[in-house]
Structures are given as structure tokens and as C-alpha cells.
Design a protein around this motif. Structure first.
Motif, PDB file in Angstrom:
ATOM      1  N   GLU A  69       4.151   7.787   5.971  1.00 51.24           N
ATOM      2  CA  GLU A  69       4.596   6.395   6.059  1.00 51.24           C
ATOM      3  C   GLU A  69       3.405   5.443   6.095  1.00 51.24           C
ATOM      4  OE1 GLU A  69       7.023   3.076   6.360  1.00 51.24           O
ATOM      5  OE2 GLU A  69       7.499   5.151   5.801  1.00 51.24           O
ATOM      6  N   GLN A  70       2.373   5.816   6.827  1.00 53.36           N
ATOM      7  CA  GLN A  70       1.190   4.961   6.925  1.00 53.36           C
ATOM      8  C   GLN A  70       0.516   4.781   5.571  1.00 53.36           C
ATOM      9  OE1 GLN A  70      -1.795   6.482   9.592  1.00 53.36           O
ATOM     10  NE2 GLN A  70      -3.287   4.898   9.066  1.00 53.36           N
ATOM     11  N   TYR A  71       0.343   5.895   4.833  1.00 57.43           N
ATOM     12  CA  TYR A  71      -0.351   5.814   3.550  1.00 57.43           C
ATOM     13  C   TYR A  71       0.530   5.199   2.461  1.00 57.43           C
ATOM     14  CZ  TYR A  71      -4.678   8.133   4.809  1.00 57.43           C
ATOM     15  OH  TYR A  71      -5.908   8.429   5.357  1.00 57.43           O
ATOM     16  N   ASN A  72       1.840   5.270   2.614  1.00 60.50           N
ATOM     17  CA  ASN A  72       2.726   4.637   1.641  1.00 60.50           C
ATOM     18  C   ASN A  72       2.809   3.124   1.832  1.00 60.50           C
ATOM     19  OD1 ASN A  72       3.479   6.794   0.029  1.00 60.50           O
ATOM     20  ND2 ASN A  72       5.234   7.353   1.306  1.00 60.50           N
ATOM     21  N   THR A  73       2.539   2.662   3.046  1.00 63.03           N
ATOM     22  CA  THR A  73       2.650   1.227   3.322  1.00 63.03           C
ATOM     23  C   THR A  73       1.288   0.532   3.346  1.00 63.03           C
ATOM     24  OG1 THR A  73       2.716   1.747   5.704  1.00 63.03           O
ATOM     25  CG2 THR A  73       4.826   1.471   4.558  1.00 63.03           C
ATOM     26  N   SER A  74       0.363   1.060   4.148  1.00 64.43           N
ATOM     27  CA  SER A  74      -0.960   0.424   4.243  1.00 64.43           C
ATOM     28  C   SER A  74      -2.021   1.472   4.543  1.00 64.43           C
ATOM     29  CB  SER A  74      -0.955  -0.642   5.347  1.00 64.43           C
ATOM     30  OG  SER A  74      -0.548  -0.071   6.581  1.00 64.43           O
ATOM     31  N   PRO A  75      -2.503   2.172   3.519  1.00 66.04           N
ATOM     32  CA  PRO A  75      -3.517   3.214   3.728  1.00 66.04           C
ATOM     33  C   PRO A  75      -4.809   2.619   4.263  1.00 66.04           C
ATOM     34  CG  PRO A  75      -3.255   2.730   1.396  1.00 66.04           C
ATOM     35  CD  PRO A  75      -2.152   2.016   2.096  1.00 66.04           C
ATOM     36  N   PRO A  76      -5.492   3.334   5.168  1.00 70.98           N
ATOM     37  CA  PRO A  76      -6.759   2.838   5.728  1.00 70.98           C
ATOM     38  C   PRO A  76      -7.818   2.677   4.640  1.00 70.98           C
ATOM     39  CG  PRO A  76      -5.899   4.691   7.006  1.00 70.98           C
ATOM     40  CD  PRO A  76      -5.095   4.619   5.752  1.00 70.98           C
ATOM     41  N   THR A  77      -8.489   1.553   4.652  1.00 70.04           N
ATOM     42  CA  THR A  77      -9.502   1.271   3.628  1.00 70.04           C
ATOM     43  C   THR A  77     -10.692   2.205   3.734  1.00 70.04           C
ATOM     44  OG1 THR A  77      -8.852  -1.054   3.682  1.00 70.04           O
ATOM     45  CG2 THR A  77     -10.948  -0.525   2.625  1.00 70.04           C
ATOM     46  N   ASP A  78     -11.135   2.478   4.957  1.00 70.92           N
ATOM     47  CA  ASP A  78     -12.302   3.338   5.123  1.00 70.92           C
ATOM     48  C   ASP A  78     -12.018   4.759   4.652  1.00 70.92           C
ATOM     49  OD1 ASP A  78     -10.469   3.625   7.140  1.00 70.92           O
ATOM     50  OD2 ASP A  78     -11.954   4.192   8.651  1.00 70.92           O
ATOM     51  N   GLU A  79     -10.764   5.221   4.838  1.00 68.02           N
ATOM     52  CA  GLU A  79     -10.403   6.561   4.370  1.00 68.02           C
ATOM     53  C   GLU A  79     -10.416   6.614   2.850  1.00 68.02           C
ATOM     54  OE1 GLU A  79     -10.025   9.341   5.960  1.00 68.02           O
ATOM     55  OE2 GLU A  79     -10.477   8.362   7.863  1.00 68.02           O
ATOM     56  N   LEU A  80      -9.951   5.550   2.220  1.00 69.09           N
ATOM     57  CA  LEU A  80      -9.959   5.523   0.760  1.00 69.09           C
ATOM     58  C   LEU A  80     -11.385   5.523   0.220  1.00 69.09           C
ATOM     59  CD1 LEU A  80      -7.103   2.960  -0.024  1.00 69.09           C
ATOM     60  CD2 LEU A  80      -7.009   5.450  -0.085  1.00 69.09           C
ATOM     61  N   THR A  81     -12.263   4.800   0.878  1.00 70.83           N
ATOM     62  CA  THR A  81     -13.666   4.762   0.453  1.00 70.83           C
ATOM     63  C   THR A  81     -14.312   6.133   0.604  1.00 70.83           C
ATOM     64  OG1 THR A  81     -13.819   2.451   1.113  1.00 70.83           O
ATOM     65  CG2 THR A  81     -15.886   3.648   0.823  1.00 70.83           C
ATOM     66  N   ARG A  82     -14.053   6.754   1.744  1.00 73.49           N
ATOM     67  CA  ARG A  82     -14.625   8.078   1.975  1.00 73.49           C
ATOM     68  C   ARG A  82     -14.082   9.090   0.969  1.00 73.49           C
ATOM     69  NH1 ARG A  82     -13.348  12.577   4.119  1.00 73.49           N
ATOM     70  NH2 ARG A  82     -11.279  11.805   4.666  1.00 73.49           N
ATOM     71  N   ALA A  83     -12.775   8.992   0.667  1.00 76.57           N
ATOM     72  CA  ALA A  83     -12.183   9.906  -0.301  1.00 76.57           C
ATOM     73  C   ALA A  83     -12.776   9.700  -1.685  1.00 76.57           C
ATOM     74  CB  ALA A  83     -10.669   9.719  -0.342  1.00 76.57           C
ATOM     75  N   GLN A  84     -13.033   8.444  -2.041  1.00 73.53           N
ATOM     76  CA  GLN A  84     -13.638   8.159  -3.340  1.00 73.53           C
ATOM     77  C   GLN A  84     -15.027   8.762  -3.444  1.00 73.53           C
ATOM     78  OE1 GLN A  84     -12.223   6.483  -6.127  1.00 73.53           O
ATOM     79  NE2 GLN A  84     -14.019   7.551  -6.951  1.00 73.53           N
ATOM     80  N   ASN A  85     -15.796   8.681  -2.355  1.00 75.70           N
ATOM     81  CA  ASN A  85     -17.131   9.278  -2.352  1.00 75.70           C
ATOM     82  C   ASN A  85     -17.053  10.791  -2.515  1.00 75.70           C
ATOM     83  OD1 ASN A  85     -18.316   6.759  -1.997  1.00 75.70           O
ATOM     84  ND2 ASN A  85     -18.270   6.909   0.239  1.00 75.70           N
ATOM     85  N   GLU A  86     -16.079  11.399  -1.858  1.00 75.72           N
ATOM     86  CA  GLU A  86     -15.926  12.852  -1.978  1.00 75.72           C
ATOM     87  C   GLU A  86     -15.518  13.234  -3.396  1.00 75.72           C
ATOM     88  OE1 GLU A  86     -13.273  14.386   0.899  1.00 75.72           O
ATOM     89  OE2 GLU A  86     -14.630  14.062   2.605  1.00 75.72           O
ATOM     90  N   LEU A  87     -14.626  12.440  -3.989  1.00 81.59           N
ATOM     91  CA  LEU A  87     -14.197  12.740  -5.353  1.00 81.59           C
ATOM     92  C   LEU A  87     -15.360  12.614  -6.333  1.00 81.59           C
ATOM     93  CD1 LEU A  87     -10.716  10.981  -5.513  1.00 81.59           C
ATOM     94  CD2 LEU A  87     -11.168  13.423  -5.531  1.00 81.59           C
ATOM     95  N   ASN A  88     -16.243  11.683  -6.071  1.00 77.05           N
ATOM     96  CA  ASN A  88     -17.396  11.505  -6.943  1.00 77.05           C
ATOM     97  C   ASN A  88     -18.401  12.632  -6.793  1.00 77.05           C
ATOM     98  OD1 ASN A  88     -16.371   9.107  -7.912  1.00 77.05           O
ATOM     99  ND2 ASN A  88     -17.425   7.855  -6.386  1.00 77.05           N
ATOM    100  N   GLN A  89     -18.466  13.220  -5.606  1.00 76.05           N
ATOM    101  CA  GLN A  89     -19.459  14.251  -5.332  1.00 76.05           C
ATOM    102  C   GLN A  89     -18.949  15.655  -5.648  1.00 76.05           C
ATOM    103  OE1 GLN A  89     -20.574  13.696  -1.265  1.00 76.05           O
ATOM    104  NE2 GLN A  89     -21.460  11.662  -1.586  1.00 76.05           N
ATOM    105  N   VAL A  90     -17.692  15.911  -5.326  1.00 80.86           N
ATOM    106  CA  VAL A  90     -17.162  17.254  -5.493  1.00 80.86           C
ATOM    107  C   VAL A  90     -16.765  17.469  -6.944  1.00 80.86           C
ATOM    108  CG1 VAL A  90     -15.357  18.875  -4.790  1.00 80.86           C
ATOM    109  CG2 VAL A  90     -16.342  17.298  -3.117  1.00 80.86           C
ATOM    110  N   LYS A  91     -17.254  18.542  -7.543  1.00 82.43           N
ATOM    111  CA  LYS A  91     -17.018  18.798  -8.955  1.00 82.43           C
ATOM    112  C   LYS A  91     -15.948  19.857  -9.188  1.00 82.43           C
ATOM    113  CE  LYS A  91     -20.285  15.951  -9.969  1.00 82.43           C
ATOM    114  NZ  LYS A  91     -19.952  14.603 -10.487  1.00 82.43           N
ATOM    115  N   ASP A  92     -15.451  20.469  -8.109  1.00 86.29           N
ATOM    116  CA  ASP A  92     -14.499  21.559  -8.299  1.00 86.29           C
ATOM    117  C   ASP A  92     -13.059  21.091  -8.197  1.00 86.29           C
ATOM    118  OD1 ASP A  92     -14.530  20.956  -5.653  1.00 86.29           O
ATOM    119  OD2 ASP A  92     -14.515  23.026  -4.940  1.00 86.29           O
ATOM    120  N   ILE A  93     -12.834  19.782  -8.174  1.00 82.37           N
ATOM    121  CA  ILE A  93     -11.468  19.276  -8.193  1.00 82.37           C
ATOM    122  C   ILE A  93     -11.059  19.146  -9.654  1.00 82.37           C
ATOM    123  CG2 ILE A  93      -9.929  17.391  -7.550  1.00 82.37           C
ATOM    124  CD1 ILE A  93     -11.738  16.748  -5.261  1.00 82.37           C
TER     125      ILE A  93
END
Length: 222
Positions: free
Chosen positions: A116-140
Motif C-alpha cells: 500500500e505504501q509503495y502503491n500510494t507514495s513510495p519513499p524517495t530515498d528508497e527509489l534513489t538507492r534502488a536506482q543506484n543498485e540497478l545501475n551497478q548490478v549487472k546480473d539483473i
């Protein structure tokens, strides 16, 4: 609705899950869980307009199904948050002796609240951190669920897709048989008409030589 179905599993054993939508995706998620390798990995499976994202680490899998419009950054931020909340549980709750759905009563509300939290208002810092991980991790990687079936393994994925295809195939076969019958009769009529025309032409040729009654042929010979 972006996030639709989320769960935590140990191997292919679901410990707790939450389904936000009305459709039942349990068979699809169970099939995907059975295909996840034992090593740590991150992956996205694609099926029609749905994306199945997961993080597998230390024997546990955190999986969420989302609309393709949600992209990948937000779902993986959700999975990272879900993983942290799960690993913060007492060790007795995450032991290998926990049975299937053994945490449904205690952890399913946590999953529901997070969805419910992520469907309504996901935390900005979590999205930023996830973006950094997606940029770094190559096995996704991204794979199509249909690839699961390429090795001859049959599953029924989400609702009536197989039944609909079977009905369409049956209708196609019936239509093909009807067309074949029509073509057979049409060809038969053409052959009969051709034969009749050939007989008429033959009679005309003979009649020109022997007369309409064919009596002149005998007279000419005598």
C-alpha cells in the motif's frame, strides 16, 4: 495499481504473501519460484503486461508482481525494503523449519502495508538507492515467461490463456474442414461441368460428320 502480488519464500515454499488484485496469480508465482536457481540472483520475468521481479539471497526469495508501467526501479526498491523487514525478524521466524505459510498471519500484514505504501507514495530515498543498485548490478536480467516453456515444461499461466488458444485452434480446424469440403464440392462440380462440355463438343464434331442422328456414318461406309 502498480504492485499486485508480493511474497517471501524459502526456496519454492511460500512463507507469507499478499495479493492486492482480484486475479489469482498463485500458480504463476509458484512456477517461477520453482525455476529460481539456489545462488543469489536478481531477475525480472515478463508475461504479457505483467512483470515478476525477484531478489534471491541466502536461500530466501522476495518476489513482487507489478504492472509493466511500474518499471523496475520502484518494484526493486520495494523488494529491498521487504528484504530488510524480513531479515529483521527473530531468527526463529526465518529458520528452515518454518512450514509453508507459517508466517502468513504475522508477516502478511507487513507485506500488505508495504504494498500500500509503495502503491500510494513510495519513499524517495528508497527509489534513489534502488536506482543506484540497478545501475551497478549487472546480473539483473529480463526473461520472458514463455522461455520457461521452451524446454517442454507445461504450466498453466494466469487464467484461461491455454483454454482460449485451444478453443481458437478447434474453431480454426472446423473452419478448415468446412473450407476443404466446399472446395471439394466446387472442384467436383467443375470436373462434372468440364466432362459435360467435352461430351457436347464431341457430339457436335461427330454430328458434323455423321449428321445429327449419326445415321450418315453408316451410309457413307456402305
Amino acid at each position: 495499481m502498480s504492485l499486485i502480488h508480493a511474497l517471501v519464500a524459502r526456496g519454492s515454499t511460500i512463507l507469507a504473501e499478499h495479493q492486492a488484485g482480484k486475479r489469482d496469480f498463485s500458480q504463476a508465482t509458484q512456477t517461477i519460484l520453482s525455476k529460481i536457481p539456489p545462488n543469489n540472483s536478481k531477475l525480472t520475468y515478463v508475461w504479457e503486461q505483467y512483470l515478476f521481479h525477484y531478489i534471491s539471497e541466502n536461500g530466501f526469495t522476495y518476489l513482487v508482481m507489478a504492472d509493466d508501467a511500474a518499471g523496475r526501479r520502484m518494484p526493486f526498491a520495494f523488494l529491498s525494503d521487504l528484504q530488510r523487514k524480513f531479515t529483521s525478524l527473530p531468527s526463529s521466524s526465518t529458520s528452515t523449519e518454518t512450514p509453508a505459510y507459517g508466517l502468513q498471519g504475522s508477516f502478511s500484514p507487513v507485506i500488505a502495508q508495504l504494498v500500500e505504501q509503495y502503491n500510494t507514495s513510495p519513499p524517495t530515498d528508497e527509489l534513489t538507492r534502488a536506482q543506484n543498485e540497478l545501475n551497478q548490478v549487472k546480473d539483473i536480467m529480463v526473461q520472458n515467461v514463455e522461455q520457461i516453456l521452451s524446454r517442454g515444461e507445461r504450466i498453466e499461466l494466469l487464467v484461461d490463456k491455454t483454454d482460449n488458444m485451444a478453443q481458437q485452434a478447434t474453431a480454426f480446424r472446423r473452419g478448415a474442414r468446412a473450407v476443404r469440403r466446399q472446395m471439394w464440392w466446387k472442384n467436383g462440380k467443375i470436373l462434372m461441368l468440364s466432362g459435360l462440355v467435352a461430351l457436347i463438343l464431341l457430339w457436335i464434331i461427330v454430328a458434323q460428320c455423321c449428321g445429327a442422328g449419326l445415321n450418315q456414318c453408316g451410309t457413307a461406309q456402305s
